[in-house]
Motif scaffolding. Structure first.
Motif, short mmCIF file in Angstrom:
data_model
loop_
_atom_site.label_atom_id
_atom_site.label_comp_id
_atom_site.label_asym_id
_atom_site.label_seq_id
_atom_site.Cartn_x
_atom_site.Cartn_y
_atom_site.Cartn_z
N ALA A 395 6.23 4.35 11.39
CA ALA A 395 4.93 5.02 11.38
C ALA A 395 4.21 4.77 10.06
CB ALA A 395 5.10 6.52 11.63
N ILE A 396 4.93 4.88 8.96
CA ILE A 396 4.33 4.67 7.64
C ILE A 396 3.90 3.21 7.48
CG2 ILE A 396 4.78 4.68 5.17
CD1 ILE A 396 6.71 7.03 5.66
N VAL A 397 4.78 2.28 7.86
CA VAL A 397 4.48 0.85 7.69
C VAL A 397 3.30 0.43 8.56
CG1 VAL A 397 5.36 -1.47 8.07
CG2 VAL A 397 6.82 0.25 6.98
N ILE A 398 3.29 0.85 9.83
CA ILE A 398 2.21 0.47 10.75
C ILE A 398 0.88 1.07 10.28
CG2 ILE A 398 1.32 0.76 13.10
CD1 ILE A 398 4.26 0.58 14.04
N SER A 399 0.90 2.33 9.88
CA SER A 399 -0.33 2.97 9.41
C SER A 399 -0.85 2.28 8.16
CB SER A 399 -0.07 4.46 9.14
OG SER A 399 0.31 5.13 10.31
N ALA A 400 0.05 1.92 7.25
CA ALA A 400 -0.36 1.22 6.03
C ALA A 400 -0.95 -0.15 6.37
CB ALA A 400 0.82 1.08 5.08
N ALA A 401 -0.33 -0.86 7.33
CA ALA A 401 -0.82 -2.19 7.70
C ALA A 401 -2.21 -2.12 8.33
CB ALA A 401 0.17 -2.85 8.67
N ILE A 402 -2.41 -1.17 9.24
CA ILE A 402 -3.73 -1.01 9.86
C ILE A 402 -4.75 -0.54 8.84
CG2 ILE A 402 -5.04 0.20 11.65
CD1 ILE A 402 -3.11 -1.90 12.71
N ALA A 403 -4.33 0.31 7.91
CA ALA A 403 -5.23 0.77 6.84
C ALA A 403 -5.65 -0.41 5.97
CB ALA A 403 -4.56 1.84 6.00
#
Length: 654
Positions: A395-403
């Motif tokens: 969740a953290i990695v995907i959110s950071a990537a989309i951000a």
């Protein structure tokens, strides 16, 4: 096929004319006053409900009476809104108008629910406007024809008034140089009130004619405000011509997609909005305008020094750590459930404050990352791994990537345009959630079995526990400490970052981005990094919520949640990290108290938020400094004012 296409185009033109009236008022208000009015949709709904109240007493002619009287009433409401809420904010950053009018959305929407009750109601139209006629081979509704003719005439009349009357000349001059008009002895503020009232009246007309075409409901304002913003962005903020072209274009595109490609109905217009903002931020017919106003005001440290605030923070954490221990003796387990929600939203608010309070980027689409985190956890637990550690990490990695992706595209524009493009990305994601099978569509994902342990050993979260003296910590109590630990760790991490050279650059950007650029910093890179960190923390908050609740729905990414988290940041105190956490506690505390008395708790909360934006924009954390002179016997600090352009703003430590 040709007949079907012609009918779809005719229906699209009908909706397009409604959009023209709605967007024209919104665009004129921005063009003249540089105010982004989020409450415009609620004025649209208010017009429909005023008309509903007028139709019955006047019988068969009631619709036509309402069509002229209701917009006048809504126009008066608009004048009052401008005079008593918008006017005190002139001279501040234009983004405060967005924050203020979001509070008005909560107030007006709950007032509509309070007076007229929920549910869809048909607005009766006179017999003369019923039935169908054949026009160029199309079986056209008489009422549709009325909408096109009457709406087109209204739009033309407004354009002619702005172009060829003395009133329009003064308005156009005031939009270009307000002080010059004042020097000529003209009370431009009075004209601004009339402009706002006229924009509100146009929204009311749109609400009335759409109410006769479809139905009237309290949610109709929220359903049209986002398409209205799409229209004014496409056409150009402040451009009347752009509102006309954009309204017709969006109406036709939406209708054609609904007929021939419904899967793309909620995505294409937002892709268009994003493309326009990236390639031509001023829109098709807009002109380049320099944003007015000053910076966003941040919280102050008050009269307490940093050491005292640190001690108070440690004491507060210790107090929070004791809450699960009182379950069953001092209060029920619901207290722990409520505190978990406050902690998670406190983390969400902290994530927004990291980018908004320290770089000045107001994200109206931050619910995108909260929703991403929630769905990343849900999908991971269902399809990838039963380990909560893996789910939260993804969740953290995907959110950071989309951000990073959103930030890479969005941060090249600033101010109001950045707020609009983040809103567009969030709405794009929100609509995609409804259409993807893996997300569960409109139903979302429910009944998710969460596991907690190394490598997903198959041990249910509620089966894990340990004892603290005579108290067993399992289930919600255990998760409470997990959420609290995540919040404290995130706070310490972000504070450490802000005390580093990286944080010093962020603060310099907040103070004066142009000066930071002259020194040699690539401010865009630093803002993007801050946005990525902020998105990752928001994803963590969303993931924790799903991990605890066991479900994820599209509503997590709804634009209203982005507005609510901004409310928390402003209530607590922007630019302090701890202030937004306090704001989350106040938000949910007020909700809990008010729901015991009324279901319309947002009315009270929205009113409080409006008052904060006007009178206490630095938030609750600045209240001790405001009250200190009174306590010490002084005369008080006076009302909050915007710092002069050449003065440094007063800001507190973290």
């Amino acid at each position: 096929m040709i007949g079907s296409l012609s009918q779809a185009l005719f229906d699209g033109l009908t909706i397009g004319v409604v959009y023209v009236l709605l967007a024209a008022g919104l665009s004129v208000i921005f063009g003249v006053m540089h105010v982004i009015n989020f409450a415009h949709g609620e004025l649209f709904a208010l017009g429909a409900y005023f008309a509903l109240a007028l139709v019955v007493p006047f019988g068969g002619t009631g619709f036509f009476v309402a069509l002229f009287v209701a917009p006048l009433l809504v126009g008066i409401v608009g004048v009052a809104i401008e005079r008593y809420t918008v006017r005190p904010l002139y001279g501040r950053n234009p983004l405060y108008h967005i924050l203020l009018t979001f509070g008005l959305v909560l107030v007006i929407n709950d007032l509509i629910y309070l007076v007229w009750e929920p549910g869809n109601v048909n607005l009766p139209v006179p017999a003369i406007l019923r039935g169908t006629i054949d026009v160029l081979g199309i079986n056209a509704s008489v009422y549709n024809m009325f909408i096109i003719v009457f709406g087109g005439a209204m739009a033309f009349a407004v354009w002619a008034m702005l172009e060829y009357t003395k009133y329009g000349l003064i308005i156009r001059a005031g939009s270009q140089d307000r002080q010059m008009v004042r020097n000529l002895g003209i009370d431009i503020d009075r004209y601004y009130s009339l402009v706002f009232g006229m924009g509100a009246a146009l929204a009311a007309v749109a609400g009335i004619i759409l109410g006769g075409y479809q139905s009237v409901s309290p949610s109709m304002g929220m359903s049209v405000i986002i398409p209205a913003f799409v229209i004014v962005v496409l056409g150009g903020l402040g451009s009347f011509k752009g509102a006309v072209v954009g309204g017709l274009l969006v109406g036709v595109i939406q209708t054609l997609l609904r007929h021939y490609a419904p899967i793309f109905e909620g995505t294409v217009i937002f892709l268009l909005m994003i493309a326009v903002l990236l390639l031509r931020p001023r829109g098709l017919f807009g002109v380049e305008t320099e944003e007015e106003g000053g910076e966003l005001l941040t919280g102050t440290g008050g009269f307490l020094d940093a050491q005292t605030r640190n001690r108070l923070g440690i004491a507060m954490i210790a107090l929070l750590a004791l809450i699960p221990l009182g379950v069953g003796t001092l209060y029920s387990s619901y207290a722990v459930t409520l505190m978990i929600e406050i902690i998670i939203w406190g983390l969400f608010a902290l994530s927004l404050d990291f980018v908004m309070g320290y770089t000045g980027l107001v994200s109206l689409g931050h619910a995108l990352f909260y929703g991403l985190g929630a769905y990343a956890v849900a999908i991971t637990l269902v399809h990838v791994s039963q380990s909560a550690f893996v789910a939260i990490g993804l969740a953290i990695v995907i959110s950071a990537a989309i951000a990073w992706f959103v930030g890479f595209l969005s941060i090249r524009v600033g101010g109001v345009y950045f707020a609009m493009i983040t809103l567009a990305f969030a709405e794009l994601f929100y609509n995609m959630l409804y259409r993807l099978d893996i997300t569960g569509g409109s139903e979302g994902l429910f009944g998710i079995s969460t596991y907690y342990g190394l490598a997903g050993m198959g041990i249910e979260l509620h089966d894990i526990g340990f004892f603290v003296g005579p108290v067993a910590l399992t289930g919600q109590s255990l998760f409470y400490y997990i959420a609290l630990g995540a919040l404290v760790a995130s706070f310490l991490l972000t504070r450490r970052m802000l005390n580093s050279p990286f944080g010093s650059v962020l603060k310099s950007i907040r103070e004066n981005e142009q000066r930071a650029t002259f020194i040699g910093y690539e401010t865009t890179v630093y803002k993007r990094r801050a946005f990525v960190i902020s998105g990752a923390l928001a994803g963590l908050a969303g993931g924790l919520f799903t991990l605890n609740s066991g479900y994820a729905t599209p509503s997590f990414a709804y634009w209203l949640h982005s507005g609510e988290v901004i409310v928390m940041v402003i209530l607590g105190g922007m630019g302090t990290l701890y202030g937004p956490i306090i704001g989350a506690g106040v938000f949910f505390g007020l909700e809990e108290i008010l729901t015991g008395f009324t279901a319309r708790w947002r009315l009270v909360l929205g009113t409080i938020f409006v008052l904060f934006v006007i009178f206490l924009p630095r938030g609750l954390v600045s209240l001790p400094a405001q009250l200190a002179p009174y306590v010490s016997g002084g005369s008080g600090p006076g009302p909050e004012t915007e710092p002069a352009p050449d003065e440094p703003s007063v800001r507190g430590d973290d």
